[in-house]
Design a protein around this motif. Structure first.
Motif: not given
Length: 172
Positions: A49-51, A29, A25, A42
């Motif tokens: 930050p996460y998607s 990013y 992840q 994200y």
């Protein structure tokens, strides 16, 4: 096959193997922030930050057999390893994809710990803040990590290299 899936496959082709979902992840990013053409959206999450889009695309590529996901039991948790499969490589070789070379950035990111990438991606997520406000923000949103001033300084100095600024190949 969508272009964004093929871009991820190209990433895995250059990375060889990625260990850890969090590391994956953060790497995507950070590469996105380095102007690589990844388009996943994200949001800020527990580990930075996460998607969800990235998670879904990786799962789809695993389901298609283009990426292998290996699970390893390590102490009290499951560690995930991701690698492009032979089928994925064969498909990618037939798919015309115009991607900038990101092998050097991938190599630099792979050499770093997930902890460092979490800090780096968090700093990039809150870019635009003054250094004092950024440091305060890191300590506010990541209190359990107990990042030191030295770790923050190291990440600040690492960012220009990732962005290609002052890099020996770019005349800096």
């Amino acid at each position: 096959m969508l272009t964004n899936h093929a871009r991820l496959m190209q990433f895995f082709s250059e990375a060889d193997e990625i260990t850890g979902r969090k590391k994956l992840q953060k790497m995507i990013y950070i590469l996105q922030k380095c102007h690589m053409p990844f388009e996943e959206k994200y949001q800020f999450h527990f580990y930075g930050p996460y998607s969800e889009e990235l998670s879904l695309r990786v799962q789809e590529l695993c389901n298609l057999g283009f990426i292998a996901e290996e699970k390893e039991s390590v102490r009290n948790y499951i560690q995930y390893h991701y690698q492009l499969t032979d089928d994925g490589r064969a498909f990618l070789n037939q798919f015309h994809l115009d991607m900038p070379d990101m092998s050097e950035q991938i190599h630099m990111l792979k050499a770093r710990s997930s902890r460092f990438l979490e800090l780096l991606s968090t700093m990039l997520y809150f870019e635009g803040l003054t250094m004092d406000k950024l440091t305060d923000k890191i300590h506010t949103v990541k209190p359990k990590q107990n990042y030191t001033d030295a770790e923050i300084d190291e990440a600040v100095q690492f960012i220009p290299y990732m962005m290609g600024i002052n890099h020996p190949k770019n005349g800096g």
